[in-house]
Design an enzyme around this catalytic site. Structure first.
Site, PDB file in Angstrom:
ATOM      1  N   SER A  51       0.968  -1.353   0.343  1.00 15.71           N
ATOM      2  CA  SER A  51      -0.495   0.081  -0.146  1.00 15.71           C
ATOM      3  C   SER A  51       0.763   1.123  -0.025  1.00 15.71           C
ATOM      4  CB  SER A  51      -1.037  -0.197   1.252  1.00 15.71           C
ATOM      5  OG  SER A  51      -0.141   0.257   2.548  1.00 15.71           O
ATOM      6  N   SER A  53       1.057   4.517   2.495  1.00 12.84           N
ATOM      7  CA  SER A  53       0.774   4.663   3.460  1.00 12.84           C
ATOM      8  C   SER A  53       2.080   5.026   3.772  1.00 12.84           C
ATOM      9  CB  SER A  53      -0.183   3.690   3.904  1.00 12.84           C
ATOM     10  OG  SER A  53       1.228   2.750   4.431  1.00 12.84           O
ATOM     11  N   LYS A 117       4.588   0.963   9.275  1.00 16.15           N
ATOM     12  CA  LYS A 117       4.369   2.074   9.997  1.00 16.15           C
ATOM     13  C   LYS A 117       5.245   2.832  10.520  1.00 16.15           C
ATOM     14  CE  LYS A 117       0.139   2.061   8.503  1.00 16.15           C
ATOM     15  NZ  LYS A 117      -0.397   2.354   7.225  1.00 16.15           N
ATOM     16  N   SER A 209      -3.665   6.906   4.723  1.00 18.25           N
ATOM     17  CA  SER A 209      -2.863   6.544   6.094  1.00 18.25           C
ATOM     18  C   SER A 209      -3.419   5.873   7.045  1.00 18.25           C
ATOM     19  CB  SER A 209      -1.532   6.861   6.046  1.00 18.25           C
ATOM     20  OG  SER A 209      -0.948   5.796   7.226  1.00 18.25           O
TER      21      SER A 209
END
Length: 263
Positions: A51, A53, A117, A209
């Site tokens: 992804s 994010s 993250k 995100s």
């Protein structure tokens, strides 16, 4: 007088030699498998980015190594941890994540899904977004606008979006983008107080995100859930391209991203 050796005499010797060769090959294969298992379990684990994010730091199609030893080991550092028949708690040889680290962790909601993250808030910190600006313990985090970043909007259309260099307390600087400017869904939030032994995680693509700002989906991440720290990109391929189609690599591999350290 010694008689000449016949084909019948040579056959057992050939079979014995073939059997020894097979045993040696199996032995080498098992040793290589054991070494790979030890490396993956205790040292480094490969991950790919599915992804956007963490754009612009990490792109869809990046493949990276995560160091398992950086934060010590917990149940969730082990492969297939969600299927283990015991409920272990705590870490051994633990070292807490530092603000600014990019880390892989198991989603607290199911303790199984891998998320990646950036560590933004440490235990006890108060985190808030105010008009797109990150504040930590009541102080606005410095961000400096640089050239716009080329990406896509929610409908996949190419757009140019604001890009900043954000400098966290402690000195870690990294790039962030604001796809929706400073008016995104999570650009104005409540004050989040990070509980003991938990961390607050956010993506660098602030308007695209799902992270700790969404308490129902991610929320605060327990230290036990950390898998490891992202260290280096070892492979990268264009979004939508297939890594196994090696005949397309000259055009689809992002050669300039290979072996880049992750900050």
């Amino acid at each position: 007088m010694e008689r000449a050796r016949t084909n019948q005499d040579l056959k057992p010797a050939k079979e014995a030699g073939l059997w020894e060769s097979i045993k040696e090959t199996v032995k080498v294969g098992l040793q290589a498998l054991l070494i790979a298992l030890v490396v993956r379990t205790l040292l480094f684990q490969p991950f790919n980015i599915p992804s956007g994010s963490l754009v612009p730091t990490l792109l869809i199609g990046d493949y990276l190594f995560v160091s398992k030893y950086s934060y010590g080991y917990s149940k969730y550092s082990l492969p297939l941890s969600e299927y283990l028949p015991f409920e272990a708690k705590g870490r051994i040889w633990s070292a807490e994540p530092k603000r600014g680290d990019i880390a892989v962790f198991k989603l607290p909601k199911d303790n199984a899904t891998d998320y990646i993250k950036r560590v933004i808030g440490l235990p006890g910190d108060r985190i808030q977004m105010i008009n797109g600006t990150l504040t930590i313990n009541g102080k606005a985090v410095k961000r400096e606008q640089i050239a716009d970043y080329a990406t896509t909007d929610a409908f996949g259309q190419p757009i140019q979006v604001p890009q900043y260099v954000e400098t966290l307390p402690g000195g870690v600087s990294h790039r962030i983008i604001e796809r929706d400017g400073d008016r995104g869904m999570w650009d104005n939030t409540q004050v989040y107080t990070v509980p003991p032994n938990h961390f607050f995680m956010m993506g660098d693509n602030r308007d695209n995100s799902t992270d700790s700002r969404d308490l129902g989906s991610v929320g605060y991440v327990p230290f036990d859930n950390f898998v490891g720290r992202a260290e280096v990109i070892f492979f990268s391929i264009d979004e939508g391209a297939s890594a196994w189609q090696i005949w397309n690599w000259p055009w689809t591999v992002r050669w300039n991203r290979l072996f880049n350290p992750i900050h």
